[in-house]
Design a protein around this motif. Structure first.
Motif, PDB file in Angstrom:
ATOM      1  N   ASP A  30     -16.448  69.701  22.612  1.00  0.00           N
ATOM      2  CA  ASP A  30     -15.489  69.455  21.539  1.00  0.00           C
ATOM      3  C   ASP A  30     -16.298  69.229  20.276  1.00  0.00           C
ATOM      4  O   ASP A  30     -16.958  68.202  20.129  1.00  0.00           O
ATOM      5  N   ASN A  31     -16.294  70.224  19.389  1.00  0.00           N
ATOM      6  CA  ASN A  31     -17.124  70.185  18.181  1.00  0.00           C
ATOM      7  C   ASN A  31     -18.574  69.841  18.490  1.00  0.00           C
ATOM      8  O   ASN A  31     -19.191  69.015  17.829  1.00  0.00           O
ATOM      9  N   GLY A  32     -19.101  70.482  19.527  1.00  0.00           N
ATOM     10  CA  GLY A  32     -20.504  70.324  19.889  1.00  0.00           C
ATOM     11  C   GLY A  32     -20.815  69.167  20.810  1.00  0.00           C
ATOM     12  O   GLY A  32     -21.953  69.005  21.240  1.00  0.00           O
ATOM     13  N   VAL A  33     -19.824  68.343  21.153  1.00  0.00           N
ATOM     14  CA  VAL A  33     -20.039  67.185  22.022  1.00  0.00           C
ATOM     15  C   VAL A  33     -19.531  67.527  23.420  1.00  0.00           C
ATOM     16  O   VAL A  33     -18.378  67.954  23.586  1.00  0.00           O
ATOM     17  N   LEU A  34     -20.369  67.331  24.431  1.00  0.00           N
ATOM     18  CA  LEU A  34     -19.991  67.603  25.810  1.00  0.00           C
ATOM     19  C   LEU A  34     -18.889  66.642  26.242  1.00  0.00           C
ATOM     20  O   LEU A  34     -19.057  65.424  26.196  1.00  0.00           O
ATOM     21  N   THR A  35     -17.736  67.190  26.638  1.00  0.00           N
ATOM     22  CA  THR A  35     -16.610  66.354  27.050  1.00  0.00           C
ATOM     23  C   THR A  35     -16.244  66.528  28.519  1.00  0.00           C
ATOM     24  O   THR A  35     -15.682  65.619  29.116  1.00  0.00           O
ATOM     25  N   ARG A  36     -16.544  67.686  29.099  1.00  0.00           N
ATOM     26  CA  ARG A  36     -16.253  67.929  30.512  1.00  0.00           C
ATOM     27  C   ARG A  36     -17.323  68.850  31.074  1.00  0.00           C
ATOM     28  O   ARG A  36     -17.847  69.703  30.390  1.00  0.00           O
ATOM     29  N   MET A  37     -17.556  68.660  32.378  1.00  0.00           N
ATOM     30  CA  MET A  37     -18.505  69.526  33.068  1.00  0.00           C
ATOM     31  C   MET A  37     -18.127  69.555  34.538  1.00  0.00           C
ATOM     32  O   MET A  37     -17.686  68.546  35.090  1.00  0.00           O
ATOM     33  N   GLY A  38     -18.272  70.701  35.151  1.00  0.00           N
ATOM     34  CA  GLY A  38     -18.003  70.820  36.577  1.00  0.00           C
ATOM     35  C   GLY A  38     -18.734  72.017  37.134  1.00  0.00           C
ATOM     36  O   GLY A  38     -19.366  72.774  36.401  1.00  0.00           O
ATOM     37  N   TYR A  39     -18.648  72.156  38.443  1.00  0.00           N
ATOM     38  CA  TYR A  39     -19.233  73.350  39.052  1.00  0.00           C
ATOM     39  C   TYR A  39     -18.462  73.705  40.310  1.00  0.00           C
ATOM     40  O   TYR A  39     -17.774  72.875  40.902  1.00  0.00           O
ATOM     41  N   GLY A  40     -18.578  74.957  40.682  1.00  0.00           N
ATOM     42  CA  GLY A  40     -17.992  75.452  41.916  1.00  0.00           C
ATOM     43  C   GLY A  40     -19.033  76.250  42.672  1.00  0.00           C
ATOM     44  O   GLY A  40     -19.923  76.854  42.073  1.00  0.00           O
ATOM     45  N   VAL A  41     -18.924  76.245  43.981  1.00  0.00           N
ATOM     46  CA  VAL A  41     -19.848  76.977  44.837  1.00  0.00           C
ATOM     47  C   VAL A  41     -19.256  78.353  45.124  1.00  0.00           C
ATOM     48  O   VAL A  41     -18.064  78.481  45.407  1.00  0.00           O
ATOM     49  N   VAL A  42     -20.095  79.377  45.001  1.00  0.00           N
ATOM     50  CA  VAL A  42     -19.670  80.754  45.262  1.00  0.00           C
ATOM     51  C   VAL A  42     -20.665  81.423  46.208  1.00  0.00           C
ATOM     52  O   VAL A  42     -21.845  81.081  46.231  1.00  0.00           O
ATOM     53  N   VAL A  43     -20.171  82.371  46.964  1.00  0.00           N
ATOM     54  CA  VAL A  43     -21.026  83.177  47.834  1.00  0.00           C
ATOM     55  C   VAL A  43     -21.636  84.287  46.978  1.00  0.00           C
ATOM     56  O   VAL A  43     -20.928  84.958  46.218  1.00  0.00           O
ATOM     57  N   VAL A  44     -22.937  84.467  47.094  1.00  0.00           N
ATOM     58  CA  VAL A  44     -23.639  85.487  46.317  1.00  0.00           C
ATOM     59  C   VAL A  44     -23.112  86.872  46.694  1.00  0.00           C
ATOM     60  O   VAL A  44     -22.960  87.192  47.875  1.00  0.00           O
ATOM     61  N   ASP A  45     -22.801  87.660  45.683  1.00  0.00           N
ATOM     62  CA  ASP A  45     -22.309  89.034  45.808  1.00  0.00           C
ATOM     63  C   ASP A  45     -20.880  89.141  46.344  1.00  0.00           C
ATOM     64  O   ASP A  45     -20.393  90.246  46.573  1.00  0.00           O
ATOM     65  N   ALA A  46     -20.219  88.025  46.558  1.00  0.00           N
ATOM     66  CA  ALA A  46     -18.821  88.076  47.015  1.00  0.00           C
ATOM     67  C   ALA A  46     -17.928  88.270  45.791  1.00  0.00           C
ATOM     68  O   ALA A  46     -18.405  88.630  44.722  1.00  0.00           O
ATOM     69  N   ARG A  47     -16.668  88.030  45.936  1.00  0.00           N
ATOM     70  CA  ARG A  47     -15.742  88.162  44.816  1.00  0.00           C
ATOM     71  C   ARG A  47     -15.113  86.801  44.520  1.00  0.00           C
ATOM     72  O   ARG A  47     -13.902  86.675  44.373  1.00  0.00           O
ATOM     73  N   SER A  73     -23.348  85.544  39.976  1.00  0.00           N
ATOM     74  CA  SER A  73     -23.763  85.340  41.372  1.00  0.00           C
ATOM     75  C   SER A  73     -24.108  86.665  42.048  1.00  0.00           C
ATOM     76  O   SER A  73     -23.522  87.046  43.039  1.00  0.00           O
ATOM     77  N   GLY A  74     -25.092  87.321  41.484  1.00  0.00           N
ATOM     78  CA  GLY A  74     -25.505  88.629  41.989  1.00  0.00           C
ATOM     79  C   GLY A  74     -24.698  89.707  41.310  1.00  0.00           C
ATOM     80  O   GLY A  74     -24.651  89.782  40.091  1.00  0.00           O
ATOM     81  N   PHE A  75     -24.005  90.511  42.100  1.00  0.00           N
ATOM     82  CA  PHE A  75     -23.187  91.589  41.549  1.00  0.00           C
ATOM     83  C   PHE A  75     -21.701  91.309  41.698  1.00  0.00           C
ATOM     84  O   PHE A  75     -20.891  92.213  41.889  1.00  0.00           O
ATOM     85  N   ASP A  76     -21.317  90.037  41.631  1.00  0.00           N
ATOM     86  CA  ASP A  76     -19.902  89.711  41.541  1.00  0.00           C
ATOM     87  C   ASP A  76     -19.484  90.041  40.109  1.00  0.00           C
ATOM     88  O   ASP A  76     -20.294  90.003  39.192  1.00  0.00           O
ATOM     89  N   VAL A  77     -18.241  90.365  39.916  1.00  0.00           N
ATOM     90  CA  VAL A  77     -17.765  90.792  38.608  1.00  0.00           C
ATOM     91  C   VAL A  77     -16.617  89.896  38.158  1.00  0.00           C
ATOM     92  O   VAL A  77     -15.703  89.613  38.927  1.00  0.00           O
ATOM     93  N   VAL A  78     -16.707  89.453  36.905  1.00  0.00           N
ATOM     94  CA  VAL A  78     -15.650  88.646  36.297  1.00  0.00           C
ATOM     95  C   VAL A  78     -15.003  89.482  35.204  1.00  0.00           C
ATOM     96  O   VAL A  78     -15.664  89.894  34.253  1.00  0.00           O
TER      97      VAL A  78
END
Length: 187
Positions: A30-47, A73-78
């Motif tokens: 938010d205007n350069g200040v970190l307000t949220r952060m998260g992560y998700g686990v994905v399988v490499v090359d999956a979808r 994550s490899g050749f996954d496409v977004v």
């Protein structure tokens, strides 16, 4: 303005072909200040990557999404247009190096039964990207759900230290750190 950035983490080459996992980190500034952060686990090359990015973005309150290219994550496409349609947020794809579409098509066709669908997204976005000059180097961008001129303005306003928008720079560091920590802990 609140912006989001999503990037994937490190994985060893032997994880290719769906033999391992990595993470996608998402951050909100938010205007350069970190307000949220998260992560998700994905399988490499999956979808998995598009689903994970969309789900994280829905939990955030950003008004704009930055993506680091369209391959994760490899050749996954977004698909940035699908992310925009699903979240209602404009998306700006930032590409730092021109893609060799012939080599990408060749690699995809050798390793993925759904290679044509993956390549369709990559080639559509790559062929519609436009070069933008920055103080550091030219980059290519692709806007989804936003005009090109507005995308250029927002892209440039979010680059502080490099041609990488700050949300992507932080997401890259977070994803790299989390993925390496997971490898050390054998998760």
């Amino acid at each position: 303005m609140r912006v989001e950035g999503f990037d994937d983490g490190f994985f060893p080459l032997d994880f290719k072909g769906r033999r391992g996992t990595t993470v996608i980190a998402g951050v909100e500034l938010d205007n350069g200040v970190l307000t949220r952060m998260g992560y998700g686990v994905v399988v490499v090359d999956a979808r998995d990557s598009e689903r994970v990015i969309t789900a994280m973005s829905k939990l955030m309150t950003g008004e704009l999404v930055f993506l680091d290219g369209v391959t994760y994550s490899g050749f996954d496409v977004v698909d940035p247009d699908a992310v925009h349609a699903e979240t209602g947020k404009p998306v700006i794809v930032v590409q730092h190096h021109p893609l060799n579409l012939e080599k990408i098509r060749e690699a995809l066709s050798k390793h993925f039964p759904d290679w044509a669908e993956r390549f369709r997204v990559i080639s559509r976005v790559a062929s519609s990207m436009t070069f933008v000059e920055t103080p550091w180097k030219p980059v290519q961008i692709y806007p989804a759900g936003i005009s090109f001129d507005e995308a250029v303005d927002l892209y440039k306003r979010n680059c502080i230290y490099s041609p990488v928008p700050e949300a992507l720079r932080i997401a890259d560091m977070a994803a790299s750190s989390i993925s390496r920590l997971r490898l050390l802990q054998n998760l």
